[in-house]
Design a protein around this motif. Structure first.
Motif, PDB file in Angstrom:
ATOM      1  N   GLU A 367      12.623  34.616  56.863  1.00  0.00           N
ATOM      2  CA  GLU A 367      12.742  34.671  55.270  1.00  0.00           C
ATOM      3  C   GLU A 367      13.931  35.572  54.850  1.00  0.00           C
ATOM      4  O   GLU A 367      14.398  35.249  53.508  1.00  0.00           O
ATOM      5  CB  GLU A 367      11.366  35.302  54.692  1.00  0.00           C
ATOM      6  CG  GLU A 367      10.254  34.492  54.800  1.00  0.00           C
ATOM      7  CD  GLU A 367       8.905  35.224  54.721  1.00  0.00           C
ATOM      8  OE1 GLU A 367       7.909  34.597  54.500  1.00  0.00           O
ATOM      9  OE2 GLU A 367       8.653  36.317  55.004  1.00  0.00           O
ATOM     10  N   ILE A 368      14.424  36.281  55.474  1.00  0.00           N
ATOM     11  CA  ILE A 368      15.724  37.212  55.310  1.00  0.00           C
ATOM     12  C   ILE A 368      16.965  36.204  55.141  1.00  0.00           C
ATOM     13  O   ILE A 368      17.753  36.114  54.404  1.00  0.00           O
ATOM     14  CB  ILE A 368      15.892  38.308  56.096  1.00  0.00           C
ATOM     15  CG1 ILE A 368      14.826  39.199  55.991  1.00  0.00           C
ATOM     16  CG2 ILE A 368      17.254  38.803  55.898  1.00  0.00           C
ATOM     17  CD1 ILE A 368      15.086  40.370  57.109  1.00  0.00           C
ATOM     18  N   ARG A 369      16.658  35.195  56.345  1.00  0.00           N
ATOM     19  CA  ARG A 369      17.907  34.318  56.360  1.00  0.00           C
ATOM     20  C   ARG A 369      18.105  33.249  55.054  1.00  0.00           C
ATOM     21  O   ARG A 369      19.045  32.980  54.649  1.00  0.00           O
ATOM     22  CB  ARG A 369      17.903  33.464  57.490  1.00  0.00           C
ATOM     23  CG  ARG A 369      18.706  32.130  57.813  1.00  0.00           C
ATOM     24  CD  ARG A 369      19.910  32.302  57.705  1.00  0.00           C
ATOM     25  NE  ARG A 369      20.981  31.220  57.756  1.00  0.00           N
ATOM     26  CZ  ARG A 369      21.014  30.409  56.453  1.00  0.00           C
ATOM     27  NH1 ARG A 369      20.695  30.965  55.493  1.00  0.00           N
ATOM     28  NH2 ARG A 369      21.932  29.279  56.636  1.00  0.00           N
ATOM     29  N   HIS A 370      16.917  32.816  54.509  1.00  0.00           N
ATOM     30  CA  HIS A 370      16.820  32.194  53.338  1.00  0.00           C
ATOM     31  C   HIS A 370      16.423  32.653  51.957  1.00  0.00           C
ATOM     32  O   HIS A 370      16.182  32.088  51.072  1.00  0.00           O
ATOM     33  CB  HIS A 370      15.842  30.930  53.576  1.00  0.00           C
ATOM     34  CG  HIS A 370      16.249  30.104  54.714  1.00  0.00           C
ATOM     35  ND1 HIS A 370      17.215  29.245  54.764  1.00  0.00           N
ATOM     36  CD2 HIS A 370      15.730  30.173  55.968  1.00  0.00           C
ATOM     37  CE1 HIS A 370      17.336  28.636  55.976  1.00  0.00           C
ATOM     38  NE2 HIS A 370      16.462  29.163  56.781  1.00  0.00           N
ATOM     39  N   ALA A 371      16.566  34.160  52.048  1.00  0.00           N
ATOM     40  CA  ALA A 371      16.377  34.762  50.884  1.00  0.00           C
ATOM     41  C   ALA A 371      17.586  34.558  49.825  1.00  0.00           C
ATOM     42  O   ALA A 371      18.777  34.156  50.057  1.00  0.00           O
ATOM     43  CB  ALA A 371      16.370  36.425  51.014  1.00  0.00           C
ATOM     44  N   LYS A 372      17.206  34.872  48.539  1.00  0.00           N
ATOM     45  CA  LYS A 372      17.987  34.603  47.366  1.00  0.00           C
ATOM     46  C   LYS A 372      18.857  35.682  46.934  1.00  0.00           C
ATOM     47  O   LYS A 372      19.961  35.943  46.439  1.00  0.00           O
ATOM     48  CB  LYS A 372      17.622  33.673  46.060  1.00  0.00           C
ATOM     49  CG  LYS A 372      17.083  32.452  46.380  1.00  0.00           C
ATOM     50  CD  LYS A 372      18.179  31.736  47.026  1.00  0.00           C
ATOM     51  CE  LYS A 372      17.922  30.325  47.317  1.00  0.00           C
ATOM     52  NZ  LYS A 372      18.895  29.461  47.818  1.00  0.00           N
ATOM     53  N   THR A 373      17.909  37.077  47.143  1.00  0.00           N
ATOM     54  CA  THR A 373      18.436  38.271  46.654  1.00  0.00           C
ATOM     55  C   THR A 373      17.989  39.316  47.691  1.00  0.00           C
ATOM     56  O   THR A 373      17.023  39.270  48.086  1.00  0.00           O
ATOM     57  CB  THR A 373      18.045  38.596  45.095  1.00  0.00           C
ATOM     58  OG1 THR A 373      18.136  37.589  44.361  1.00  0.00           O
ATOM     59  CG2 THR A 373      18.689  40.120  44.842  1.00  0.00           C
ATOM     60  N   ILE A 374      18.999  40.348  48.226  1.00  0.00           N
ATOM     61  CA  ILE A 374      18.642  41.249  49.046  1.00  0.00           C
ATOM     62  C   ILE A 374      19.003  42.713  48.561  1.00  0.00           C
ATOM     63  O   ILE A 374      20.290  42.647  48.427  1.00  0.00           O
ATOM     64  CB  ILE A 374      19.101  40.935  50.473  1.00  0.00           C
ATOM     65  CG1 ILE A 374      18.769  39.552  51.167  1.00  0.00           C
ATOM     66  CG2 ILE A 374      18.928  41.863  51.606  1.00  0.00           C
ATOM     67  CD1 ILE A 374      19.415  39.109  52.274  1.00  0.00           C
ATOM     68  N   LEU A 375      18.091  43.585  48.618  1.00  0.00           N
ATOM     69  CA  LEU A 375      18.390  44.929  48.095  1.00  0.00           C
ATOM     70  C   LEU A 375      18.353  45.938  49.414  1.00  0.00           C
ATOM     71  O   LEU A 375      17.312  46.077  49.952  1.00  0.00           O
ATOM     72  CB  LEU A 375      17.579  45.372  47.153  1.00  0.00           C
ATOM     73  CG  LEU A 375      17.747  46.869  46.575  1.00  0.00           C
ATOM     74  CD1 LEU A 375      19.142  47.203  46.119  1.00  0.00           C
ATOM     75  CD2 LEU A 375      16.815  47.274  45.543  1.00  0.00           C
ATOM     76  N   LEU A 376      19.505  46.276  49.732  1.00  0.00           N
ATOM     77  CA  LEU A 376      19.573  47.176  51.127  1.00  0.00           C
ATOM     78  C   LEU A 376      19.900  48.820  50.431  1.00  0.00           C
ATOM     79  O   LEU A 376      20.785  49.160  49.928  1.00  0.00           O
ATOM     80  CB  LEU A 376      20.662  46.794  52.174  1.00  0.00           C
ATOM     81  CG  LEU A 376      21.007  47.903  53.094  1.00  0.00           C
ATOM     82  CD1 LEU A 376      19.585  48.007  53.910  1.00  0.00           C
ATOM     83  CD2 LEU A 376      22.051  47.187  53.989  1.00  0.00           C
TER      84      LEU A 376
END
Length: 771
Positions: A367-376
């Motif tokens: 799901e990380i690989r195909h996410a649209k937005t990631i907040l680290l």
């Protein structure tokens, strides 16, 4: 990819496939085997090997199936005399400069070129011209290189760029003189070894395994990484009770990480058979005395008597590196054997605030690989959770995801970020408060960010659709983690799913949190106990911790090596490594993963859960495991709701991982935590000085630990990865382990280089590979 189905005909058979699917993948899924070298799923297309040729109706010439996407009504032929002739010709061209040295090549028996030529090539070679011969050399202490075996598929250069974001290895020159190498001739990178893994030939070689044994002589055992919380799955290659190598090669294992591993998972296995392993139980009969070897019976009897004297004042501490079975058994020992509530985990952070306040599910790596937005928020995945970092990079590069990083340090991942909010040092709690509650001038001054940056962040999230993943780790306080975990659900909408991804440090930090529910803090256990049973070593034996240990009446430590913790132990019991035991780890996505025994425990070592069970039985409590790991897992699964119903057979298929059912807390009143967080933020000093420099690659990965220090090459990496004068000779011959040159060996290395030069010159080949 679209979910719309279209009709494609392959070799006269009609199939319904997803629109836009890659033709080579569709053919292989339908059991039409198509050869290829340069194609690698989920990497940028190369189309240079020309082996995957097919005939497509209405197209004038043969097409490379790796570059073709399926369209409705497409008619494809994968096998014909025309296609076979073209593939045989390409195989012959690839061998024009390739040495036929399979009997001495480390990749022999696993070489894709070898297999392709047998299946699709000619059995004779018509080229009689001299080949472009070049000597084998080292690119780093860990990576060896035989340039003449290269077929220029450029898989290595693409994984170095797309997976690792390092661009450390590249192609140089042109035409038949093209070689794979690195600027300056020496790899200054994280040394992940993924270039070795994906290489289809013996061009790039494992410097820790080189020339040790042949692949077909190794027993392959699928297991799970003992370092990272990502839970990368791997194959342990062993022979005669010795671990020779670790790979993630897809012919052996089909895990969540594919063929990806990092430097520690792939090369840091030297500790398993290291000579410094504790060989027998050890007893210190008086404080300040020496540890004396003894038998298991004597050690267990001695421990039992001492624990009986301590009553319920025995504390139990478990390392997050142990298996779930071992940690659960240690908790049972505390509660059922000595009747104590003094049990805990020796981790660098407490995951309870995160998991007790989950408002949304955990994100998987897919799901990380195909996410649209990631907040680290904080953390440094490229050094500590490397597979997570790889999935983030590919989500951005290959999937077009928006990456937002909030950090006090410009980590390497900021190169892929759409937005980087550079906050003041140690001010991430202030950002968490602004993100979860509301910001004001005071909070913004602590953060060191403008209101417009926060507004842009919220706008980007508000406009995003698809999966939005929030990830953070131990850079935040317990209150900040609790608040963020619970407020995450507020950002969900009809078009946006929110997921959380923790960044724990150790391989089984999540499992340890699950096994040790209801635990006390480490300091509470150390204060309130007169005797201790410690599984593994304390993660950070600080001065305060050391002071507590020195005042204990009796300490038992289960360990593989003598460490700072065993210095305080009255009894040390030899524990088995991950390669010598059966069990499970739980990774940072909640997947329960098998750890399988590859070799027999060295010397007299035993699995941690077996050691604890032996002490318990001597004290009159039988856990009922009968020395069976499946029985131990069955007991823990029946006792812990999140693992209910699980058994080892459910975990058999690595391609279908099982995720534990962590409860979703929903919206909670965390005003107490928010107030504590606000007080902490108000007490923060205001500063205008920000951290500017980007940390060096490997500054955490290459750090020497109890386990990594047992692999000699890690010492050179930890001491700056010095480049030797002679690349034809192993760096271990030319340097001491502290990175200083071996003066007495310098002449020998030069002499060895001269001898190699003489041999090459006699054969008509110079050191630059020219005839």
């Amino acid at each position: 990819m679209s979910t719309e189905l279209i009709k494609v005909t392959i070799n006269g058979q009609e199939f319904a496939v997803e629109k836009g699917a890659r033709l080579i993948d569709v053919c292989r899924e339908q059991a039409f085997n198509i050869p290829s070298f340069c194609y690698y799923q989920d990497l940028a297309l190369q189309a240079s090997c020309r082996m995957c040729l097919v005939r497509i109706e209405k197209m004038p010439k043969l097409q490379t199936s790796c570059t073709i996407t399926c369209t409705d009504g497409m008619i494809v032929t994968t096998q014909s005399a025309e296609i076979e002739k073209a593939q045989r010709a390409m195989g012959e061209f690839l061998l024009a400069n390739h040495p036929l040295d399979c009997p001495v090549c480390d990749r022999g028996g696993e070489c894709e070129l070898q297999e392709m030529i047998f299946d699709w090539g000619d059995v004779e070679e018509r080229f009689v011209e001299s080949k472009n011969a070049t000597p084998e050399k080292f690119l780093s202490p860990i990576v060896a290189n035989d340039p003449q075996r290269c077929i220029l598929c450029k898989r290595c250069t693409r994984v170095c760029d797309e997976w690792m974001g390092e661009d450390a290895i590249e192609a140089g020159n042109r035409g038949v003189n093209t070689v794979i190498g690195t600027y300056g001739g020496w790899l200054d990178c994280s040394q992940c070894g993924n270039c070795i893994e994906v290489c289809p030939t013996g061009t790039l070689l494992d410097g820790t395994y080189r020339h040790e044994t042949r692949p077909w002589e190794l027993d392959q055992t699928i297991s799970t990484d003992t370092y990272s919380s990502d839970g990368m799955q791997l194959s342990i290659g062993s022979r005669g009770g010795r671990v020779h190598r670790i790979v993630a090669r897809d012919r052996y294992v089909d895990g969540l990480n594919g063929e990806f591993l990092d430097v520690k998972a792939r090369f840091g296995h030297g500790f398993v058979n290291h000579e410094e392993r504790i060989k027998t139980p050890l007893i210190r009969y008086k404080k300040g005395g020496k540890l004396i070897p003894t038998t298991w019976d004597e050690a267990i009897h001695f421990v039992t008597n001492k624990f009986k004297e301590s009553g319920n004042n025995v504390g139990v501490v478990a390392s997050p590196r142990l298996t779930n079975e071992s940690i659960f058994t240690l908790k049972r020992f505390a509660k059922e054997v000595v009747g104590s509530e003094n049990y805990t985990i020796s981790d660098v952070e407490d995951l309870a605030p995160f998991f007790n306040n989950l408002s949304v599910p955990l994100a998987t790596h897919k799901e990380i690989r195909h996410a649209k937005t990631i907040l680290l928020i904080g953390g440094e995945p490229e050094e500590e959770q490397t597979f997570t970092a790889k999935q983030i990079r590919q989500a951005v590069r290959n999937g077009g995801a928006k990456l937002i990083i909030v950090h006090d340090t410009p980590i390497r991942l900021t190169a892929q970020a759409s937005q980087f909010i550079h906050v003041n040092p140690k001010s991430l709690d202030a950002f968490a408060l602004a993100f979860a509650d509301k910001s004001d001038k005071t909070i913004l001054s602590k953060i060191g960010a403008a209101q417009s940056e926060i507004d842009d962040l919220l706008k980007l999230i508000g406009e995003s659709e698809g999966d939005f993943i929030i990830m953070f780790g131990r850079d935040l306080s317990a209150e900040a983690q609790a608040v963020l975990a619970n407020v995450a659900g507020n950002f969900a909408s009809e078009k946006r799913r929110v997921l959380l991804h923790p960044l724990p440090l150790y391989n089984n930090s999540v499992g340890a949190n699950d096994m040790m529910a209801g635990r006390k803090s480490l300091s509470d256990v150390l204060i309130n106990s007169t005797a201790l049973l410690i599984g593994g070593s304390l993660s950070k034996p600080s001065a305060l911790t050391d002071g507590f240990l020195s005042r204990k009446d009796f300490i038992v430590v289960q360990e593989m090596f003598e460490t700072a913790t065993t210095e305080f132990a009255d009894v040390v019991l030899p524990a088995a490594s991950f390669a010598e035991t059966d069990g499970t780890f739980t990774n940072n996505t909640g997947f329960v993963q098998r750890v399988r025994q590859a070799v027999e425990p060295v010397h007299q070592a035993k699995a941690d859960w077996i050691i604890t069970s032996m002490i318990a039985r001597e004290m009159g409590v039988d856990f009922g495991y009968n020395f069976s790991a499946p029985a131990a897992f069955r007991t823990l699964a029946d006792s812990i709701d999140a693992y209910a119903g699980l058994r080892y057979p459910h975990l058999k298929d690595e391609s279908k991982p099982v995720q534990v059912k962590h409860p979703i807390a929903g919206k909670k009143d965390l005003s107490k935590e928010t107030d504590a967080l606000r007080r902490g933020v108000e007490a923060m000093p205001e500063t205008n000085e920000k951290i500017i420099g980007t940390p060096k690659v490997g500054h955490k990965l290459h750090r020497l630990t109890t386990m990594t220090s047992k692999t000699a090459q890690f010492h050179l990496l930890a001491h700056g990865n010095p480049k030797p004068e002679n690349l034809l000779v192993s760096p271990l011959v030319q340097f001491n382990l502290d990175g200083t040159p071996r003066v007495e060996e310098k002449a020998e290395a030069a002499s060895a280089g001269d001898r190699i030069s003489d041999v090459k010159r006699t054969a008509g080949v110079t050191l630059d590979g020219k005839v």
